[in-house]
Scaffold this motif. Structure first.
Motif, short mmCIF file in Angstrom:
data_model
loop_
_atom_site.label_atom_id
_atom_site.label_comp_id
_atom_site.label_asym_id
_atom_site.label_seq_id
_atom_site.Cartn_x
_atom_site.Cartn_y
_atom_site.Cartn_z
N GLN A 173 -38.20 -40.61 -2.97
CA GLN A 173 -38.54 -39.41 -3.83
C GLN A 173 -37.30 -38.41 -3.78
OE1 GLN A 173 -41.15 -37.51 -0.86
NE2 GLN A 173 -42.60 -38.18 -1.77
N SER A 174 -37.20 -37.62 -4.71
CA SER A 174 -36.05 -36.81 -5.03
C SER A 174 -35.69 -36.10 -3.77
CB SER A 174 -36.27 -35.93 -6.14
OG SER A 174 -35.38 -34.95 -6.26
N LYS A 175 -34.20 -35.81 -3.53
CA LYS A 175 -34.01 -34.78 -2.47
C LYS A 175 -33.66 -33.40 -2.90
CE LYS A 175 -31.74 -38.59 0.72
NZ LYS A 175 -30.79 -39.01 1.19
N ILE A 176 -33.57 -33.28 -4.31
CA ILE A 176 -33.25 -32.03 -4.81
C ILE A 176 -34.00 -30.78 -4.29
CG2 ILE A 176 -32.91 -30.69 -6.83
CD1 ILE A 176 -30.92 -33.24 -6.45
N GLY A 177 -33.55 -29.91 -3.88
CA GLY A 177 -34.25 -28.78 -3.47
C GLY A 177 -35.18 -28.85 -2.12
N VAL A 178 -34.92 -30.07 -1.39
CA VAL A 178 -35.55 -30.53 0.08
C VAL A 178 -34.33 -30.30 1.13
CG1 VAL A 178 -36.86 -32.03 1.28
CG2 VAL A 178 -37.08 -32.19 -1.20
N PRO A 179 -34.85 -29.36 2.00
CA PRO A 179 -33.99 -29.22 3.04
C PRO A 179 -33.99 -30.31 4.00
CG PRO A 179 -35.90 -27.84 3.45
CD PRO A 179 -35.89 -28.44 2.08
N PHE A 180 -32.86 -30.65 4.51
CA PHE A 180 -32.58 -31.73 5.59
C PHE A 180 -31.79 -31.21 6.77
CE2 PHE A 180 -33.46 -33.76 1.24
CZ PHE A 180 -34.13 -34.72 1.83
N ALA A 181 -31.90 -31.70 7.78
CA ALA A 181 -31.40 -31.56 8.99
C ALA A 181 -30.44 -32.55 9.63
CB ALA A 181 -32.34 -30.70 10.04
N ARG A 182 -29.40 -32.06 10.11
CA ARG A 182 -28.50 -33.10 10.91
C ARG A 182 -27.86 -32.63 12.29
NH1 ARG A 182 -23.20 -33.67 7.83
NH2 ARG A 182 -22.87 -32.02 8.96
N LEU A 183 -28.03 -33.32 13.08
CA LEU A 183 -27.55 -33.04 14.50
C LEU A 183 -26.46 -34.03 14.75
CD1 LEU A 183 -27.73 -31.19 16.99
CD2 LEU A 183 -29.49 -32.63 17.95
N ARG A 184 -25.21 -33.53 14.75
CA ARG A 184 -23.86 -34.29 14.94
C ARG A 184 -23.18 -33.88 16.13
NH1 ARG A 184 -19.98 -34.07 10.28
NH2 ARG A 184 -21.16 -35.88 9.65
N THR A 185 -22.94 -35.00 16.94
CA THR A 185 -21.98 -35.07 18.26
C THR A 185 -20.50 -35.52 18.00
OG1 THR A 185 -23.86 -35.16 19.63
CG2 THR A 185 -21.74 -35.65 20.71
N GLN A 186 -19.66 -34.75 18.17
CA GLN A 186 -18.27 -35.07 17.91
C GLN A 186 -17.55 -34.59 19.13
OE1 GLN A 186 -16.57 -34.47 13.89
NE2 GLN A 186 -14.82 -33.34 14.84
N GLY A 187 -17.01 -35.57 19.94
CA GLY A 187 -16.42 -35.12 21.35
C GLY A 187 -17.63 -34.66 22.07
N ASP A 188 -16.94 -33.35 22.65
CA ASP A 188 -18.05 -32.67 23.47
C ASP A 188 -18.83 -31.61 22.55
OD1 ASP A 188 -15.77 -31.09 23.21
OD2 ASP A 188 -15.70 -30.52 25.39
N ARG A 189 -18.62 -31.49 21.44
CA ARG A 189 -19.22 -30.81 20.34
C ARG A 189 -20.57 -30.95 19.76
NH1 ARG A 189 -15.93 -28.09 15.94
NH2 ARG A 189 -17.11 -26.74 16.11
N HIS A 190 -21.48 -30.32 19.66
CA HIS A 190 -22.91 -30.45 18.89
C HIS A 190 -23.01 -29.67 17.73
CE1 HIS A 190 -23.57 -32.96 22.39
NE2 HIS A 190 -23.31 -31.96 23.13
N LEU A 191 -22.92 -30.10 16.59
CA LEU A 191 -23.43 -29.12 15.41
C LEU A 191 -24.77 -29.47 14.75
CD1 LEU A 191 -19.56 -29.92 13.61
CD2 LEU A 191 -20.44 -27.82 14.94
N PHE A 192 -25.37 -28.30 14.47
CA PHE A 192 -26.62 -28.58 13.75
C PHE A 192 -26.16 -28.18 12.10
CE2 PHE A 192 -30.33 -25.89 12.39
CZ PHE A 192 -31.38 -27.02 12.19
N THR A 193 -26.63 -28.85 11.42
CA THR A 193 -26.71 -28.49 9.85
C THR A 193 -27.83 -28.62 9.20
OG1 THR A 193 -24.45 -29.52 10.24
CG2 THR A 193 -25.26 -29.30 8.22
N VAL A 194 -28.09 -27.86 8.36
CA VAL A 194 -29.20 -27.94 7.25
C VAL A 194 -28.57 -28.18 5.79
CG1 VAL A 194 -31.34 -26.83 6.23
CG2 VAL A 194 -30.93 -26.68 8.66
#
Length: 180
Positions: free
Chosen positions: A47-68
């Motif tokens: 399906q198209s991704k346009i206009g649809v929110p997606f989340a990501r949880l990233r770990t880089q070293g000892d940092r965790h980033l939450f992204t939408v």
């Protein structure tokens, strides 16, 4: 803010490193990133991704980033919000409770360089291969597609063999892991 990207399959890492060195740029030391992608329950691959929110949880070293990210003009031109979180597992549970579902795990090693407001990322993505990603942050009202054309012109000016893709890493990894 918008995060604008162009992405290329990279076939000649040494050639890219030489082209960057000719411009006075050196890639950073490798950084390991472990990303869990999440999708809205009403969305499915294909399906198209346009206009649809997606989340990501990233770990880089000892940092965790939450992204939408919400794709605007295309999958690589997104409205983006990101924040550091203290506990990856608790954030994972919160994302699930918000109704998102885990889709694909993206594990990669990234090396970066900065030039003229652009982030150059060389990513070795497990299951998908080697990529050059060029990113730029824009104000929300600027044209993402026009910025992508400028980023593409820069990539082409490097003079190395690149194959442009409009797929996101989650789609590339999913395709690579799909049964034949």
């Amino acid at each position: 803010m918008q995060e604008i990207e162009v992405k290329y399959r990279l076939y000649d890492l040494c050639g890219l490193e030489r082209a960057l060195a000719d411009r006075g740029l050196v890639l950073s030391a490798p950084i390991f990133q472990d990303d869990q992608a999440y999708a809205h329950p009403d969305w499915a691959y294909g399906q198209s991704k346009i206009g649809v929110p997606f989340a990501r949880l990233r770990t880089q070293g000892d940092r965790h980033l939450f992204t939408v990210k919400t794709p605007l003009a295309n999958e690589l031109a997104c409205l983006e919000h990101e924040s550091e979180v203290a506990d990856r597992n608790q954030m994972h549970q919160a994302i699930i409770q918000m109704g998102f579902r885990p889709t694909v795990r993206i594990v990669k090693t990234r090396r970066t360089a900065q030039v003229a407001g652009m982030a150059l990322c060389v990513d070795e993505v497990e299951h998908a291969g080697l990529f050059l990603e060029i990113e730029k942050v824009l104000d929300a009202d600027e044209s993402g597609t026009a910025a992508q054309e400028r980023l593409n012109a820069f990539a082409c000016s490097l003079g190395v063999e690149l194959e442009r893709t409009t797929d996101t890493y989650d789609s590339l990894v999913r395709a690579a892991l799909a049964p034949a």
